[in-house]
Design a protein around this motif. Structure first.
Motif, short mmCIF file in Angstrom:
data_model
loop_
_atom_site.label_atom_id
_atom_site.label_comp_id
_atom_site.label_asym_id
_atom_site.label_seq_id
_atom_site.Cartn_x
_atom_site.Cartn_y
_atom_site.Cartn_z
N ASP A 6 0.81 -1.21 0.00
CA ASP A 6 0.00 0.00 0.00
C ASP A 6 0.85 1.26 0.00
O ASP A 6 0.42 2.31 -0.50
CB ASP A 6 -0.94 0.02 1.21
CG ASP A 6 -2.15 -0.89 0.99
OD1 ASP A 6 -2.43 -1.22 -0.18
OD2 ASP A 6 -2.80 -1.27 1.98
N ASP A 7 2.06 1.19 0.57
CA ASP A 7 2.94 2.36 0.58
C ASP A 7 3.31 2.75 -0.84
O ASP A 7 3.33 3.94 -1.19
CB ASP A 7 4.21 2.07 1.39
CG ASP A 7 3.91 1.78 2.85
OD1 ASP A 7 2.97 2.38 3.39
OD2 ASP A 7 4.62 0.94 3.44
N VAL A 8 3.62 1.75 -1.67
CA VAL A 8 3.97 2.02 -3.07
C VAL A 8 2.74 2.47 -3.86
O VAL A 8 2.78 3.47 -4.59
CB VAL A 8 4.58 0.75 -3.71
CG1 VAL A 8 4.87 0.99 -5.19
CG2 VAL A 8 5.85 0.34 -2.99
N LEU A 43 1.44 6.09 -3.14
CA LEU A 43 2.27 7.16 -3.71
C LEU A 43 2.13 7.21 -5.23
O LEU A 43 2.16 8.29 -5.83
CB LEU A 43 3.73 6.95 -3.29
CG LEU A 43 4.66 8.17 -3.32
CD1 LEU A 43 4.07 9.36 -2.57
CD2 LEU A 43 6.02 7.80 -2.72
N LEU A 44 1.94 6.04 -5.85
CA LEU A 44 1.82 5.99 -7.31
C LEU A 44 0.47 6.52 -7.81
O LEU A 44 0.30 6.72 -9.01
CB LEU A 44 2.04 4.56 -7.80
CG LEU A 44 3.50 4.13 -7.91
CD1 LEU A 44 3.60 2.65 -8.26
CD2 LEU A 44 4.26 4.96 -8.93
N GLN A 51 4.09 9.37 -11.27
CA GLN A 51 4.34 8.41 -12.34
C GLN A 51 5.33 7.32 -11.91
O GLN A 51 5.26 6.19 -12.37
CB GLN A 51 4.89 9.13 -13.57
CG GLN A 51 3.82 9.60 -14.54
CD GLN A 51 2.99 8.47 -15.10
OE1 GLN A 51 1.79 8.42 -14.86
NE2 GLN A 51 3.61 7.57 -15.83
N ALA A 52 6.26 7.70 -11.02
CA ALA A 52 7.28 6.75 -10.58
C ALA A 52 7.73 7.13 -9.18
O ALA A 52 7.67 8.30 -8.78
CB ALA A 52 8.46 6.75 -11.54
N VAL A 53 8.17 6.12 -8.42
CA VAL A 53 8.68 6.34 -7.06
C VAL A 53 10.01 5.61 -6.93
O VAL A 53 10.30 4.65 -7.65
CB VAL A 53 7.69 5.86 -5.98
CG1 VAL A 53 6.41 6.68 -6.04
CG2 VAL A 53 7.39 4.37 -6.12
N GLN A 70 10.18 7.52 -1.85
CA GLN A 70 9.98 8.93 -2.20
C GLN A 70 9.49 9.04 -3.64
O GLN A 70 9.73 8.13 -4.45
CB GLN A 70 11.30 9.71 -2.09
CG GLN A 70 11.90 9.76 -0.70
CD GLN A 70 13.28 10.43 -0.70
OE1 GLN A 70 14.02 10.32 -1.66
NE2 GLN A 70 13.59 11.10 0.40
N PRO A 71 8.83 10.15 -3.99
CA PRO A 71 8.55 10.40 -5.41
C PRO A 71 9.87 10.47 -6.18
O PRO A 71 10.87 10.95 -5.66
CB PRO A 71 7.85 11.76 -5.40
CG PRO A 71 7.39 11.97 -4.00
CD PRO A 71 8.34 11.23 -3.12
#
Length: 361
Positions: free
Chosen positions: A135-137, A140-141, A145-147, A205-206
């Motif tokens: 869920d963390d990924v 943020l997505l 567009q990318a993290v 992070q982003p």
């Protein structure tokens, strides 16, 4: 004569830098040795290592007492040597008869929490979470567009993962932009994150858009050290430019080091104003704040990002920086880098305390 010991896990690590420092040590009344924390005899507390001979400019095998001043240049991985060395270094740092030039920084998460709570520095820190579950990924997505996932205790670009949207799936890439996996199910993502976290914690992070017009990733590296009066001094600033298609500008992966002034000249006047203002705020504020928060440091490698709109971001803070950016300096300024540990060692030997209220440029 004072004794200063370089401490490294690998006998060959930093050998060139260590030798250049040792060549200059005699004029300061300092002898220089180097050793691994694993070479300390637990019974006698003597060390088997290398002693620099000023007469021949060579290192010789020697057994000696633990030096009263130590320069920690240990880099740890997940190997057995690292696991054994860490507690020994912690033991050394607790000894009242030993003074370290710098006591180092904790992991990236602790540094992030400290910076994000500062009234000025918080504005320059990218949004960051601890990477623990899928869920963390995914959360943020929804907005990015990318993290980028970074090891809490990583350095040099090692262990970095990029998660990028790819239709209804996720592309997982390494720092060089090489695709490592395509993930279509949450269970697969959970499995990957579990594998990552077994190697140590990660932050997320982003992925900031930091690239040249040619599509090369870049960042700004500032090297700071304390001088003979315990004051922070900026030694050099440079631009590191990576290969097209890569995500990070890492020297170990073939990034070029270019003069900061050349990069700055390519910016518009408004961009230049914003970038320099942000950099100056960070350089003036961050070193003394880290000293106050985590204990005295000797040097900092500060990695900054600058976006097209002139926004400046703190990408990483390294208390054991490399010195490849120093080749941009003229010989006399390179000499200052080699003499800095000796001058600061003398300052500490005289009972000096770091004056953490001033940064000289």
């Amino acid at each position: 004569m004072l004794s200063l010991g370089f401490v490294t896990l690998d006998e060959l690590q930093d050998s060139g830098y260590c030798t250049e420092v040792a060549k200059r040590a005699g004029r300061y009344g300092i002898s220089v040795c180097r050793f691994s924390p694993l070479s300390i005899d637990p019974q006698t507390e003597n060390v088997r290592g290398f002693l620099f001979q000023a007469e021949t400019n060579e290192w010789t095998d020697a057994i000696f007492a633990i030096p009263p001043f130590l320069y920690d240049r240990c880099f740890y991985g997940n190997d057995e040597r690292s696991k054994k060395a860490k507690p020994i270094m912690n033991w050394l740092k607790q000894r009242p008869d030993v003074t370290f030039l710098g006591y180092g920084l904790p992991g990236k998460w602790d540094v992030y929490e400290a910076l994000s709570s500062h009234p000025l520095l918080s504005a320059y820190v990218p949004p960051t979470v601890r990477l623990e579950r899928a869920d963390d990924v995914l959360a943020l997505l929804r907005h990015e567009q990318a993290v980028i996932a970074k090891p809490v205790h990583g350095s040099g670009g090692r262990g970095i993962c990029i998660f990028q949207k790819k239709g209804k799936a996720l592309s997982v890439q390494d720092s060089l932009g090489q695709e490592q996996a395509v993930i279509a199910r949450r269970s697969e993502l959970e499995q990957l994150l579990s594998s990552l976290n077994r190697r140590g914690g990660y932050i997320l992070q982003p992925l900031l858009q930091l690239s040249t017009p040619e599509g090369e990733p870049f960042d700004l590296r500032i090297l700071l050290q304390k001088d003979e009066n315990g004051r922070w001094v900026e030694r050099v600033r440079a631009v590191r430019v990576g290969r097209p298609g890569a995500w990070v500008a890492n020297v170990r992966s073939g990034a070029d080091i270019r003069p900061f002034s050349d990069w700055l000249d390519c910016l518009s006047s408004s961009q230049r104003l914003f970038v320099l203002d942000g950099m100056e705020t960070i350089i003036e504020t961050l070193p003394p704040y880290l000293d106050h928060t985590f204990g005295p440091l000797f040097e900092i490698g500060l990695d900054l990002g600058a976006t097209d709109n002139g926004a400046v971001w703190i990408l990483d803070v390294n208390s054991k920086p490399g010195r490849k950016v120093a080749h941009l300096l003229p010989p006399e300024q390179q000499n200052e880098l080699y003499e800095a540990p000796l001058r600061y060692c003398l300052f500490l030997s005289r009972g000096g305390k770091a004056n953490d209220l001033y940064v000289d440029h």
